[in-house]
Each structure stands twice: as structure tokens, then as C-alpha cells.
Motif scaffolding. Structure first.
Motif, mmCIF file in Angstrom:
data_model
loop_
_atom_site.group_PDB
_atom_site.id
_atom_site.type_symbol
_atom_site.label_atom_id
_atom_site.label_comp_id
_atom_site.label_asym_id
_atom_site.label_seq_id
_atom_site.Cartn_x
_atom_site.Cartn_y
_atom_site.Cartn_z
ATOM 1 N N GLN A 107 0.756 -1.181 0.087
ATOM 2 C CA GLN A 107 -0.027 0.032 0.179
ATOM 3 C C GLN A 107 1.057 1.344 0.017
ATOM 4 O O GLN A 107 0.608 2.255 -0.630
ATOM 5 N N PHE A 108 1.980 1.000 0.940
ATOM 6 C CA PHE A 108 2.892 2.433 0.688
ATOM 7 C C PHE A 108 3.473 2.743 -0.690
ATOM 8 O O PHE A 108 3.533 3.919 -1.160
ATOM 9 N N ASP A 109 3.972 1.550 -1.406
ATOM 10 C CA ASP A 109 4.531 1.639 -2.556
ATOM 11 C C ASP A 109 3.639 2.366 -3.696
ATOM 12 O O ASP A 109 4.197 2.934 -4.533
ATOM 13 N N VAL A 110 2.329 2.091 -3.653
ATOM 14 C CA VAL A 110 1.578 2.742 -4.618
ATOM 15 C C VAL A 110 1.241 4.029 -4.404
ATOM 16 O O VAL A 110 0.389 4.668 -5.211
ATOM 17 N N LEU A 111 1.325 4.542 -3.194
ATOM 18 C CA LEU A 111 1.028 6.048 -2.790
ATOM 19 C C LEU A 111 1.996 7.008 -3.870
ATOM 20 O O LEU A 111 3.115 6.635 -4.271
ATOM 21 N N MET A 112 1.445 8.386 -3.931
ATOM 22 C CA MET A 112 2.088 9.325 -4.738
ATOM 23 C C MET A 112 3.310 9.658 -4.091
ATOM 24 O O MET A 112 3.750 9.908 -3.023
ATOM 25 N N ASP A 113 4.444 9.767 -5.110
ATOM 26 C CA ASP A 113 5.616 10.343 -4.541
ATOM 27 C C ASP A 113 5.461 12.139 -4.870
ATOM 28 O O ASP A 113 4.509 12.414 -5.418
ATOM 29 N N GLU A 114 6.643 12.644 -4.625
ATOM 30 C CA GLU A 114 6.528 14.248 -4.365
ATOM 31 C C GLU A 114 6.206 14.713 -5.855
ATOM 32 O O GLU A 114 5.356 15.585 -5.867
ATOM 33 N N PRO A 115 6.836 14.394 -7.080
ATOM 34 C CA PRO A 115 6.437 14.931 -8.358
ATOM 35 C C PRO A 115 4.797 14.604 -8.482
ATOM 36 O O PRO A 115 4.333 15.269 -9.159
ATOM 37 N N SER A 116 4.532 13.438 -8.187
ATOM 38 C CA SER A 116 3.276 12.900 -8.598
ATOM 39 C C SER A 116 1.899 13.756 -7.896
ATOM 40 O O SER A 116 1.186 14.287 -8.193
ATOM 41 N N TYR A 117 2.260 14.003 -6.506
ATOM 42 C CA TYR A 117 1.609 14.831 -5.554
ATOM 43 C C TYR A 117 1.615 16.472 -6.022
ATOM 44 O O TYR A 117 0.727 16.913 -5.945
ATOM 45 N N ALA A 118 2.649 16.844 -6.429
ATOM 46 C CA ALA A 118 2.495 18.206 -7.156
ATOM 47 C C ALA A 118 2.196 18.318 -8.307
ATOM 48 O O ALA A 118 1.088 19.191 -8.394
ATOM 49 N N LYS A 119 1.854 17.332 -9.302
ATOM 50 C CA LYS A 119 1.142 17.280 -10.297
ATOM 51 C C LYS A 119 -0.461 17.139 -9.830
ATOM 52 O O LYS A 119 -1.277 17.727 -10.553
ATOM 53 N N PHE A 120 -0.729 16.356 -9.108
ATOM 54 C CA PHE A 120 -2.097 16.089 -8.419
ATOM 55 C C PHE A 120 -2.571 17.523 -8.032
ATOM 56 O O PHE A 120 -3.687 17.753 -8.009
ATOM 57 N N LEU A 121 -1.933 18.211 -7.274
ATOM 58 C CA LEU A 121 -2.016 19.562 -6.688
ATOM 59 C C LEU A 121 -2.647 20.635 -7.723
ATOM 60 O O LEU A 121 -3.529 21.332 -7.582
ATOM 61 N N LYS A 122 -2.007 20.483 -8.836
ATOM 62 C CA LYS A 122 -2.272 21.382 -10.051
ATOM 63 C C LYS A 122 -3.465 21.056 -10.423
ATOM 64 O O LYS A 122 -3.959 21.554 -11.275
ATOM 65 N N SER A 123 -4.111 19.662 -10.372
ATOM 66 C CA SER A 123 -5.236 19.142 -11.109
ATOM 67 C C SER A 123 -6.446 19.670 -10.306
ATOM 68 O O SER A 123 -7.396 19.034 -10.857
ATOM 69 N N ILE A 124 -6.388 19.953 -9.002
ATOM 70 C CA ILE A 124 -7.369 19.994 -8.318
ATOM 71 C C ILE A 124 -7.825 21.353 -8.231
ATOM 72 O O ILE A 124 -7.207 22.312 -8.498
#
Length: 124
Positions: A107-124
Motif C-alpha cells: 500500500q505504501f509503494d503505490v502512494l504518490m511520490d513528491e512529483p506525482s503529488y505536485a502534479k495532483f495539486l495542479k489538477s485540483i
């Protein structure tokens, strides 16, 4: 140390191969504003991923804190309970919420890394 992020704006950082620290992200504390109260989980309780494990209240709103992965709470940040403003002043450091023993590393392994989280924040 490896840090991952959830789409509910929690972060989780590995301490070793079976323990991790959980807190709220910079984005979450910015959105909440001045934190005035935190309700922390019970030490020894086992939570499932996505289960509400605590509450953070600010002058603007209240928000649930979700368990990022399955695990057992082994420690809570008593300093945060006494000084909730730490969630604002140092959310990725001294403002951590609780520590867990990891039940499912996958479950930990599939969470977002920092670049993915930054991309996610731009999408909301």
C-alpha cells in the motif's frame, strides 16, 4: 527517507522497513488556516487504509485525518496535542501526527511520490 502522499493530503515517511510517521501536507495546512485543535488516534489501535484516524480543527474548518495505509498506531505526537500550531509552523517535521507499524508495504509503494503529488495539486 522516503515520503509518499495521499490524495487526502496526508504524508507518510518511512522510518525503517516497518515503521512510518504520518502528518498533513503543506497544502492541507494552508487550506485549513490556523490549526487550533487536533484529535489524535489511540495508541495500539489498528486502522485500515482510508479509515478516519483523527481530526484537525482550524479557525476555518475541521478535517478528518485518514490512515494512509493499514497499520497499528504506536505513538502520537503529544507535543502537537499541546501546541496544535505546530501543524502550521512545521507540518512536515515537528507537526507530525502519529507513528504506525506498517501492515502492508504494498500500500505504501503505490502512494504518490513528491512529483506525482505536485502534479495532483495542479489538477485540483
Amino acid at each position: 527517507m522516503t515520503v509518499k502522499y495521499t490524495n487526502e493530503h496526508e504524508w507518510i515517511q518511512l522510518e525503517d522497513h516497518e515503521a512510518a510517521v504520518v502528518g498533513i501536507t503543506l497544502h492541507a495546512q494552508d487550506a485549513l488556516g490556523d490549526v487550533v485543535f487536533v484529535e489524535l488516534p489511540e495508541v495500539g489501535r489498528v486502522y485500515s487504509q482510508g479509515e478516519v484516524a483523527g481530526v484537525v480543527e482550524s479557525v476555518k474548518a475541521a478535517a478528518d485525518i485518514y490512515m494512509p495505509i493499514n497499520g497499528e498506531v504506536v505513538e502520537v505526537n503529544e507535543e502537537l496535542r499541546a501546541n496544535p500550531a505546530l501543524a502550521n509552523s512545521d507540518p512536515m517535521g515537528n507537526g507530525w501526527f502519529f507513528k504506525i507499524l506498517i501492515a502492508d508495504m504494498a500500500q505504501f509503494d503505490v502512494l504518490m511520490d513528491e512529483p506525482s503529488y505536485a502534479k495532483f495539486l495542479k489538477s485540483i
